[in-house]
Write a protein that holds these residues in place. Structure first.
Motif, mmCIF file in Angstrom:
data_model
loop_
_atom_site.group_PDB
_atom_site.id
_atom_site.type_symbol
_atom_site.label_atom_id
_atom_site.label_comp_id
_atom_site.label_asym_id
_atom_site.label_seq_id
_atom_site.Cartn_x
_atom_site.Cartn_y
_atom_site.Cartn_z
ATOM 1 N N GLU A 49 0.822 -1.208 0.000
ATOM 2 C CA GLU A 49 0.000 0.000 0.000
ATOM 3 C C GLU A 49 0.855 1.257 0.000
ATOM 4 O OE1 GLU A 49 -2.424 -0.464 3.427
ATOM 5 O OE2 GLU A 49 -3.808 -1.914 2.492
ATOM 6 N N GLY A 50 2.012 1.175 0.659
ATOM 7 C CA GLY A 50 2.898 2.331 0.709
ATOM 8 C C GLY A 50 3.716 2.520 -0.550
ATOM 9 N N GLY A 51 3.666 1.534 -1.460
ATOM 10 C CA GLY A 51 4.414 1.642 -2.705
ATOM 11 C C GLY A 51 5.914 1.556 -2.535
ATOM 12 N N VAL A 52 6.375 0.971 -1.436
ATOM 13 C CA VAL A 52 7.821 0.890 -1.180
ATOM 14 C C VAL A 52 8.397 -0.471 -1.542
ATOM 15 C CG1 VAL A 52 7.747 2.633 0.633
ATOM 16 C CG2 VAL A 52 7.410 0.223 1.231
ATOM 17 N N LEU A 53 7.532 -1.404 -1.902
ATOM 18 C CA LEU A 53 7.986 -2.739 -2.291
ATOM 19 C C LEU A 53 7.208 -3.153 -3.533
ATOM 20 C CD1 LEU A 53 9.695 -5.268 -1.681
ATOM 21 C CD2 LEU A 53 7.834 -6.081 -0.219
ATOM 22 N N GLU A 54 7.927 -3.389 -4.623
ATOM 23 C CA GLU A 54 7.284 -3.775 -5.875
ATOM 24 C C GLU A 54 7.091 -5.283 -5.910
ATOM 25 O OE1 GLU A 54 7.933 -2.898 -10.570
ATOM 26 O OE2 GLU A 54 9.654 -3.724 -9.487
ATOM 27 N N PHE A 55 5.860 -5.706 -6.210
ATOM 28 C CA PHE A 55 5.548 -7.124 -6.323
ATOM 29 C C PHE A 55 5.476 -7.492 -7.797
ATOM 30 C CE2 PHE A 55 4.175 -6.045 -2.122
ATOM 31 C CZ PHE A 55 4.414 -7.186 -1.367
ATOM 32 N N LEU A 56 6.384 -8.349 -8.245
ATOM 33 C CA LEU A 56 6.342 -8.812 -9.619
ATOM 34 C C LEU A 56 5.173 -9.779 -9.798
ATOM 35 C CD1 LEU A 56 10.100 -9.411 -10.494
ATOM 36 C CD2 LEU A 56 8.713 -7.366 -10.832
ATOM 37 N N ASP A 57 4.690 -9.867 -11.015
ATOM 38 C CA ASP A 57 3.527 -10.693 -11.335
ATOM 39 C C ASP A 57 3.988 -12.117 -11.620
ATOM 40 O OD1 ASP A 57 1.069 -11.622 -11.986
ATOM 41 O OD2 ASP A 57 0.631 -10.105 -13.506
ATOM 42 N N VAL A 58 4.041 -12.929 -10.583
ATOM 43 C CA VAL A 58 4.458 -14.329 -10.716
ATOM 44 C C VAL A 58 3.222 -15.172 -11.027
ATOM 45 C CG1 VAL A 58 5.559 -16.286 -9.551
ATOM 46 C CG2 VAL A 58 6.324 -13.943 -9.082
ATOM 47 N N PRO A 59 3.283 -16.087 -11.997
ATOM 48 C CA PRO A 59 2.129 -16.946 -12.265
ATOM 49 C C PRO A 59 1.774 -17.791 -11.052
ATOM 50 C CG PRO A 59 4.066 -17.689 -13.485
ATOM 51 C CD PRO A 59 4.411 -16.354 -12.898
ATOM 52 N N PHE A 60 0.512 -18.126 -10.925
ATOM 53 C CA PHE A 60 -0.078 -18.737 -9.735
ATOM 54 C C PHE A 60 0.818 -19.743 -9.014
ATOM 55 C CE2 PHE A 60 -2.655 -22.560 -8.481
ATOM 56 C CZ PHE A 60 -2.990 -22.111 -7.211
ATOM 57 N N ALA A 61 1.186 -20.824 -9.691
ATOM 58 C CA ALA A 61 1.987 -21.868 -9.043
ATOM 59 C C ALA A 61 3.429 -21.865 -9.514
ATOM 60 C CB ALA A 61 1.360 -23.239 -9.278
ATOM 61 N N ASP A 62 3.849 -20.792 -10.196
ATOM 62 C CA ASP A 62 5.213 -20.701 -10.727
ATOM 63 C C ASP A 62 5.551 -21.969 -11.513
ATOM 64 O OD1 ASP A 62 7.625 -19.576 -11.273
ATOM 65 O OD2 ASP A 62 8.178 -19.198 -9.186
ATOM 66 N N PRO A 63 4.877 -22.192 -12.648
ATOM 67 C CA PRO A 63 5.000 -23.464 -13.358
ATOM 68 C C PRO A 63 6.362 -23.673 -14.008
ATOM 69 C CG PRO A 63 3.769 -21.901 -14.680
ATOM 70 C CD PRO A 63 3.981 -21.252 -13.336
ATOM 71 N N ASP A 64 6.665 -24.939 -14.240
ATOM 72 C CA ASP A 64 7.897 -25.321 -14.922
ATOM 73 C C ASP A 64 7.689 -25.160 -16.425
ATOM 74 O OD1 ASP A 64 10.594 -27.038 -14.528
ATOM 75 O OD2 ASP A 64 9.557 -27.671 -16.347
ATOM 76 N N MET A 65 8.473 -24.294 -17.054
ATOM 77 C CA MET A 65 8.269 -24.005 -18.470
ATOM 78 C C MET A 65 8.541 -25.222 -19.356
ATOM 79 S SD MET A 65 7.113 -21.017 -18.801
ATOM 80 C CE MET A 65 6.533 -20.228 -17.310
ATOM 81 N N VAL A 66 9.541 -25.996 -19.019
ATOM 82 C CA VAL A 66 9.839 -27.191 -19.803
ATOM 83 C C VAL A 66 8.671 -28.168 -19.715
ATOM 84 C CG1 VAL A 66 11.359 -29.178 -20.031
ATOM 85 C CG2 VAL A 66 12.319 -26.928 -19.559
ATOM 86 N N GLY A 67 8.124 -28.324 -18.532
ATOM 87 C CA GLY A 67 6.987 -29.215 -18.363
ATOM 88 C C GLY A 67 5.789 -28.777 -19.188
#
Length: 667
Positions: A259-277
């Motif tokens: 809320e304070g804008g002091v920590l940026e949250f990157l948009d990680v996909p839900f379960a952080d999937p394995d791309m090779v899989g």
């Protein structure tokens, strides 16, 4: 005689500029064995010498001053103690030398001070080697090397973006119970709390973080009270338990930082999937659902919308992933140098524009990331940052560091925090968020067709997950997206796709837990889809066309939408389009229009699909009714033919008998 050296940092929270310390411990042989001889009656003694170099500042301007303190600790009374310092130019020429001597030193610490104004030396930017030699009675010479960093005051600061990625090791089983007690494994939670507090206390650090939404979802469940399952059975932990309250506090601290804008949250996909899989299963399109569910969880857990940047475990994306990422609004991604190509070579660290897209690749600086992860390696880190600062004539490019923290990660968050606080006091370093670092990319670069495999999942893992994936998506297609059981089955598949099952050590030691989610998704799906059957009997049509009655049984308690396909050699049944039917529970009756054309009959195969999954099939014989008439006509023809043959024989026999009688009368 052995020596050991290490770099140390000031205590956490020390209110002064970064001081680089270089320490060396020398354990000496007995006094009689060294160059400084002792009287014969002096007993052999063991001398331990510790040397520490502390710079006033991590770097100085060309017209500044050298200021450093050499601290020497001795363990026995020392008659003679000498410290000599030499500073050389990058070319090797001597720039400055000074020797300090002390006598009759008692055990403990003694400090030598070295200062020198640099204005008259006409220094350029660069790294100036420092040689230090310490001599102490009872010990041989101790020689150390260090360096002086000279940086112009008007030099454009070096942009540095530090992204802290939280380790994720899912602990919930498909039933919603924790197989590992969250109260016993708090590393990731503690790291997240420390990171959020650091961001709140020092907003100038402009920190970014990558937290898998699956992890946030687990923390939400813990904060509301949870159940654990183990050898003792199922145990319930209420929401007022200290463990549940601690997770609630961590979420609140993260929420406050968001809320304070002091920590940026990157948009990680839900379960952080394995791309090779995902590629193995032909399921890269699942990224769309991962990001959609992830965004919802960021809102639910933190009340925030993540930034337009992403980071995935493995730090690699295949080129086909760009489509779902772009559709979701992703503008940049953190990637390893080996997973991004610049011509025929790996891309250099920094912000790079991807070809044929508007996205930016933030190429991770592996060396700087390792130095920050090490925490205490201040000299190596500053040398690396200094090199990045002066190596570009067009201005420094952003340095992007990715540091894994939390349960099982190599980096210690306390050490990382201490180092980052010290870096904040260096004038030629400017912290930026990952979003700010991606603003001015150079390039161009390309992504590979295949994601970097890293350490592969166990054999057969993706085959099992792929089977469950087909079943779960077909289940949801059949019963609708609003069905909670189908939604849970798809969610379980997404969890099974997670690279978090590889664990912080990338060994895939948690793979069995991931397969449990896949098995549960397949079980729930086949419980409904497996209850569908189709039946039909051979049929004779009244003409060359007609309708075929089918009986489809839906043994589940859900209304299921299916697609009916047919196969035949010549009969025309449904054409190119399947027949879409909504099956209510119990028996359902369907008629298929069929035309045999000029054929006499055909074998028809009926297949029933739910989504991409065949759930039932049957085969029947279809004939036209004029076949029966042909049989009758053929029978009549045969009978008539037989009668004609009989009559002809009788006639021929009669003629033969008459001729014989006539010949007899004539005789």
């Amino acid at each position: 005689m052995a020596a050991h050296s290490q770099t140390t940092l000031p205590p956490r929270g020390a209110m002064r500029s970064l001081a680089l310390r270089l320490a060396c411990v020398l354990w000496a042989a007995p006094i009689a064995a060294v160059a400084v001889a002792a009287p014969p009656e002096t007993p052999a003694m063991e001398q331990a010498v510790t040397v520490e170099v502390v710079h006033d500042e991590p770097s100085v301007p060309p017209d500044g001053a050298i200021g450093l303190t050499v601290g020497v600790d001795v363990t026995v009374p020392t008659e003679y103690l000498e410290a000599r310092i030499r500073v050389r130019r990058p070319s090797g020429a001597l720039l400055y030398q000074k020797t300090e001597i002390a006598h009759e030193i008692e055990p403990g610490r003694h400090e030598f001070r070295f200062e020198r104004d640099l204005k008259d030396l006409e220094l350029d930017e660069g790294r100036y080697p420092i040689e230090l030699r310490v001599l102490a009675s009872g010990s041989g010479p101790t020689e150390l090397t260090d360096r002086l960093l000279v940086v112009d005051e008007d030099r454009e600061p070096l942009p540095v973006s530090v992204v802290a990625r939280l380790a994720c090791s899912p602990s919930i089983d498909p039933s919603g119970r924790f197989v590992a007690d969250p109260a016993a494994f708090t590393g990731s939670r503690d790291a997240a709390s420390s990171l959020a507090r650091l961001a709140l206390e020092r907003p100038g650090l402009a920190l970014s973080t990558a937290i898998a939404p699956l992890t946030l979802d687990e923390w939400l469940r813990i904060s509301e009270g949870y159940e654990t399952v183990g050898p003792a059975g199922v145990e319930t932990v209420p929401d007022d338990d200290p463990s549940a309250l601690a997770y609630a506090d961590s979420l609140e601290t993260l929420r406050e930082a968001a809320e304070g804008g002091v920590l940026e949250f990157l948009d990680v996909p839900f379960a952080d999937p394995d791309m090779v899989g995902l590629q193995v299963m032909d399921g890269v399109e699942d990224l769309t659902e991962h990001y959609s569910r992830g965004s919802s969880l960021y809102q639910a857990a933190l009340g925030t919308t993540p930034s337009a940047g992403t980071a995935v475990r493995g730090d690699s994306l295949p080129v086909e992933a760009l489509v779902p990422l772009s559709e979701h609004g992703i503008e940049f991604a953190l990637l390893s140098p080996d997973s991004v190509r610049s011509g025929d070579a790996s891309a250099s660290p920094g912000a790079r524009r991807m070809e044929e897209t508007t996205m930016t690749a933030l190429v991770i600086d592996a060396s700087i990331s390792a130095s920050i992860s090490a925490g205490a390696d201040a000299n190596g880190l500053l040398d690396g940052l200094f090199d990045r600062l002066i190596e570009s004539d067009d201005g420094p490019e952003p340095v992007v560091a990715l540091v894994d923290v939390g349960e099982g990660a190599d980096a210690d968050m306390d050490d990382v925090e201490t180092l980052l606080v010290e870096l904040a006091g260096i004038p030629w370093i400017e912290f930026q968020t990952a979003s700010e670092a991606a603003v001015r990319p150079s390039g161009p670069v390309t992504l590979p067709e295949q994601a970097d495999p890293g350490k592969a999942a166990p054999p057969g893992y993706w085959s099992e997950v792929g089977t469950a994936r087909t079943a779960a998506h077909s289940f949801r297609t059949a019963v609708g997206e609003n069905d909670p059981e189908a939604d849970t089955a798809v969610r379980d598949v997404l969890v099974a796709e997670s690279r978090c099952w590889a664990g912080p050590d990338e060994s895939w030691g948690l793979a069995e837990r991931g397969l449990a989610y896949a098995a549960e998704a397949e079980r729930a799906s086949t419980a409904v889809l497996g209850a569908i059957s189709v039946a039909a009997k051979d049929i004779t049509l009244a003409g060359s066309g007609g309708k075929i009655p089918l009986t489809l049984v839906n043994g589940s308690d859900k209304t299921v939408e299916v697609a009916i396909f047919t196969e035949s050699e010549s009969a025309e049944v449904l054409g190119d389009q399947p027949l879409i039917v909504s099956l209510r529970p119990a028996d359902n009756f369907v008629e298929l229009p069929v035309a045999l054309g000029g054929g006499l009959g055909d074998t028809l195969t009926v297949r029933v699909y739910a989504g991409d999954l065949e759930v039932a099939a049957t085969e029947l014989r279809v004939r036209a009714s004029y076949l029966d008439r042909l049989v009758v006509v053929a029978s009549v023809v045969l009978v008539l033919g037989g009668m004609l043959f009989y009559i002809r024989r009788r006639v021929l026999k009669g003629r033969t008998s008459g001729d014989t009688s006539s010949r007899r009368r004539a005789d």
